[in-house]
Design an enzyme around this catalytic site. Structure first.
Site, PDB file in Angstrom:
ATOM      1  N   CYS A   1      -5.493   4.747   0.099  1.00 58.11           N
ATOM      2  CA  CYS A   1      -4.862   4.754  -1.231  1.00 58.11           C
ATOM      3  C   CYS A   1      -5.905   4.631  -2.342  1.00 58.11           C
ATOM      4  CB  CYS A   1      -3.844   3.629  -1.369  1.00 58.11           C
ATOM      5  SG  CYS A   1      -2.980   3.244   0.148  1.00 58.11           S
TER       6      CYS A   1
ATOM      7  N   SER B   1       6.164   0.002  -4.504  1.00 52.59           N
ATOM      8  CA  SER B   1       6.049   1.281  -5.189  1.00 52.59           C
ATOM      9  C   SER B   1       6.622   2.371  -4.280  1.00 52.59           C
ATOM     10  CB  SER B   1       4.584   1.567  -5.487  1.00 52.59           C
ATOM     11  OG  SER B   1       3.837   1.521  -4.289  1.00 52.59           O
TER      12      SER B   1
ATOM     13  N   LYS C   1       4.535   0.987  -9.354  1.00 50.25           N
ATOM     14  CA  LYS C   1       5.956   0.690  -9.136  1.00 50.25           C
ATOM     15  C   LYS C   1       6.859   1.618  -9.950  1.00 50.25           C
ATOM     16  CE  LYS C   1       9.613  -1.382  -7.815  1.00 50.25           C
ATOM     17  NZ  LYS C   1      10.232  -0.049  -7.817  1.00 50.25           N
TER      18      LYS C   1
ATOM     19  N   HIS D   1       3.773   6.237  -6.636  1.00 46.43           N
ATOM     20  CA  HIS D   1       2.504   6.036  -5.933  1.00 46.43           C
ATOM     21  C   HIS D   1       2.242   7.172  -4.946  1.00 46.43           C
ATOM     22  CE1 HIS D   1      -0.827   4.191  -3.977  1.00 46.43           C
ATOM     23  NE2 HIS D   1      -0.186   3.441  -3.115  1.00 46.43           N
TER      24      HIS D   1
END
Ligand SMILES: [Zn+2]
Lengths: 130, 384
Positions: free
Chosen positions: B83, B207, B328, B332
């Site tokens: 990520c 998220s 959120k 994401h």
């Protein structure tokens, strides 16, 4: 698909075989070839006792593919009595009984069944100590 | 080393883009960024992405996207750090310009997460963790974050409801962002009633999985005015790592790589937390927002949640976070997120944040890969 991988992990999955640093005595699970504490490469195998206590826990309601059939299940960090934390599921326990500090011991259980080839994967889980 | 500026930004709306492919999203965001810099080509492309191979059966993204931009020939590679891929791609681009090897560079991020069922995507996301010793035990990425949150609540005497201000703030800010996935506010009551995914983490701590792409154009600072009336200076770029597995951390409640990358960034920029006007942090889960505030010096250990409860993270607070909705509220799309954070910080610094505008001259971003194994911190500044 990944049969060789599961075979390769057999000593860890069935016997909690990790390593210990001959330089500083640091105990490791999973096993490593370099000690993260002192960088020593003099590493020996070390079998953990399987005794520990719950350090943190969660109840999994939405599982990754391969584990859907088992929800809800308890995933935990267990502090082994020799020092390291280990990631493992708890078994033979009511969700409400799980708490930080609960004494647990290692048992061998089915982790998952692979749909694509029918392989049943066994490994360690932890249950409350009596 | 040369100083580096951002002279163009582009982003697609974040959401479930059933009708758009990985290449469509990438090309759209990059063309928008090129247009914003008033150029048609660049010297190199660094594209952040985590799971294109698993989720969209497509690797080799550097060449693919360069080709579809009509720019085959240039240097182009995919950058992967789970990520944290987007932040790592921006850093790779900045290094290429700083070194003098490249002049005008595209740093982009893309992720297409809605191609498969969510349990399948959940499985592949867990590959950011230790495959043999976390994922193989049935640990999802959410489960790993839940283990951190549970222990954090235990050590600091908190309840899960205490984390509500992070989600409420993110949604409130997403309302004013036309690119955000969830443009609606939520209440504390809704937060308390949300369904658990991995207790104590619920749907409203988390998220959402999403599709999206974002891009920035980078060039040497001394050429920035050729491309933009409001160039933004990259004052700092730093990346640090920690153990991949949570169980291998010395302290599971502290983002050591977040601390280390922020420490290096503060030193590069010659500033500290008090000099930062807004902070785009990585609120993949509410617990990560708290830990990021603590790792970067905005809150003491265990005090990240209190900072949120005191209202200091809102647009009028001491350190506004997630000013365009955060992970959120904006969504994401994992490998693109780090680039969205940079794009949003640039919008704020240029005065282009619309309803969400904050008076700001210096912004920080922090992009987290895995449960904290790769953390990228950037500090951006206006030039006037
Ligand atoms: Zn050692």
């Amino acid at each position: 698909m990944d049969i060789a991988r599961h075979w390769r992990l057999r000593d860890q999955r069935y016997n909690l075989q990790g390593t210990v640093c001959a330089g500083c005595g640091h105990k490791m699970f999973p096993p490593r070839v370099v000690c993260p504490e002192c960088r020593s490469r003099k590493i020996e195998t070390f079998e953990f006792s399987g005794q520990g206590e719950v350090y943190s826990h969660t109840v999994v309601y939405q599982a990754p593919e391969g584990f859907d059939a088992y929800v809800p299940y308890v995933a935990a960090l267990v502090r082994l009595e020799e020092g390291p934390l280990i990631s493992a599921q708890l078994t033979d326990v009511n969700v409400d009984e799980v708490a930080i500090g609960l004494p647990v011991e290692m048992v061998t259980r089915k982790l998952t069944e692979q749909e694509e080839n029918g392989l049943i994967v066994y490994g360690y889980k932890f249950r409350p100590r009596f | 080393m040369r100083e580096v500026a951002i002279v163009g930004i582009g982003q697609t709306p974040v959401g479930e883009h059933w009708d758009r492919s990985l290449r469509d999203l990438s090309v759209q965001a990059i063309l928008d960024a090129l247009d914003d810099a008033h150029i048609a080509r660049a010297d190199a492309l660094y594209i952040g992405n985590m799971l294109s191979g698993e989720l969209a059966s497509q690797e080799h993204l550097g060449a693919l996207v360069a080709d579809h931009l009509g720019l085959a020939g240039m240097e182009a590679i995919k950058i992967e750090a789970a990520c944290g891929s987007g932040g790592a791609a921006v850093r790779s681009g900045a290094l290429a310009v700083a070194s003098g090897q490249q002049d005008v560079v595209i740093a982009a991020g893309v992720e297409k997460m809605t191609e498969m069922s969510s349990n399948c995507t959940t499985r592949y996301l867990a590959s950011a963790a230790d495959g043999d010793y976390e994922a193989a035990q049935g640990f999802s990425f959410v489960a790993i974050n839940a283990l951190i949150m549970q222990r954090y609540m235990y050590e600091h005497g908190l309840h899960k409801e205490d984390f509500a201000p992070f989600a409420v703030n993110a949604h409130a800010n997403a309302v004013g962002n036309p690119h955000a996935m969830f443009r609606r506010p939520i209440t504390e009551a809704q937060f308390r009633a949300a369904k658990p995914i991995c207790a104590p983490i619920t749907l409203l701590d988390s998220s959402p999985m999403a599709d999206g792409a974002a891009a920035v154009i980078l060039c040497p600072l001394d050429r920035a005015r050729e491309f933009s009336e409001r160039p933004i200076r990259i004052a700092a770029s730093a990346l640090a790592t920690d153990t991949v597995a949570l169980h291998d951390r010395r302290d599971v409640l502290f983002l050591q790589a977040g601390y280390e990358s922020a420490r290096r960034a503060y030193r590069q920029a010659g500033v500290g937390p008090d000099d930062i006007d807004l902070f785009e942090l990585h609120d993949a889960f509410t617990i990560m927002a708290a830990l990021s505030l603590e790792a970067t010096g905005f809150a003491e250990r265990g005090q990240g949640v209190r900072l949120a409860q005191e209202g200091e993270i809102t647009r009028r607070g001491r350190i506004p976070i997630c000013t365009m909705g955060g992970l959120k509220g904006r969504g994401h799309p994992v490998g693109a997120t780090g680039v969205y954070q940079i794009v949003e910080a640039v919008q704020q610094l240029r005065g282009q944040a619309g309803d969400n505008q904050i008076e700001a001259r210096r912004a920080m971003t922090q992009n987290i890969g895995g449960s904290g194994a790769t953390i990228v911190t950037h500090i951006l500044e206006t030039m006037d």
